[in-house]
Design a protein around this motif. Structure first.
Motif, short mmCIF file in Angstrom:
data_model
loop_
_atom_site.label_atom_id
_atom_site.label_comp_id
_atom_site.label_asym_id
_atom_site.label_seq_id
_atom_site.Cartn_x
_atom_site.Cartn_y
_atom_site.Cartn_z
N CYS A 24 0.83 4.90 -0.50
CA CYS A 24 0.40 5.09 -1.89
C CYS A 24 0.58 6.54 -2.32
O CYS A 24 0.98 6.80 -3.47
N LEU A 27 4.24 6.90 -3.11
CA LEU A 27 4.56 6.29 -4.40
C LEU A 27 4.11 7.17 -5.56
O LEU A 27 4.83 7.32 -6.55
N ALA A 31 6.50 8.87 -8.37
CA ALA A 31 6.26 8.61 -9.79
C ALA A 31 6.18 9.93 -10.57
O ALA A 31 6.77 10.06 -11.65
N ILE A 47 2.05 2.19 -10.84
CA ILE A 47 1.82 1.89 -9.44
C ILE A 47 0.80 0.76 -9.41
O ILE A 47 -0.29 0.88 -9.95
N SER A 68 5.80 0.24 -7.08
CA SER A 68 5.87 1.16 -8.21
C SER A 68 7.03 0.77 -9.12
O SER A 68 8.01 0.18 -8.68
#
Length: 117
Positions: A24, A27, A31, A47, A68
């Motif tokens: 996470c 991601l 992003a 996400i 994502s």
């Protein structure tokens, strides 16, 4: 004494021995990079985290998934065309007759060749 988890945040950190939390984090970094590199004045990234809890005979299995959706890096503006006689035209059909066609200017190479002969 056994460890009892009382918060969602604690559970998230333990999923897949911490690999899910690191995923996470990755991601989120991707992003942010995509948002900063976007040529658009306004864009968004998403996400999505999905946690599934499955119960069987007193045991609860927790399955995690994260995906994502990043903004497009390259954006092309739309170009208007009009259909004219089964083809595309950059001129609006109501304006085609407004400006008569002009003769093309002679090419400089053609002028130089004519002067040399």
């Amino acid at each position: 004494m056994s460890r009892v988890l009382r918060s969602f945040r604690e559970m998230m950190g333990l999923l897949s021995r911490g690999d899910f939390s690191r995923h996470c984090d990755q991601l989120m970094g991707e992003a942010i990079d995509a948002l900063e590199q976007s040529p658009a004045d306004k864009c968004k990234a998403e996400i999505t985290v999905k946690i599934t809890l499955e119960y069987e005979l007193g045991r609860i299995d927790v399955k995690a998934d994260a995906k994502s959706k990043l903004p497009d890096i390259v954006k092309f503006m739309k170009t208007p065309f009009w259909a004219v006689d089964g083809s595309l035209s950059v001129e609006h059909p109501n304006q085609i007759d407004m400006f008569p066609p002009r003769a093309a200017a002679p090419d400089r190479d053609d002028e130089d060749e004519a002067a040399a002969s």
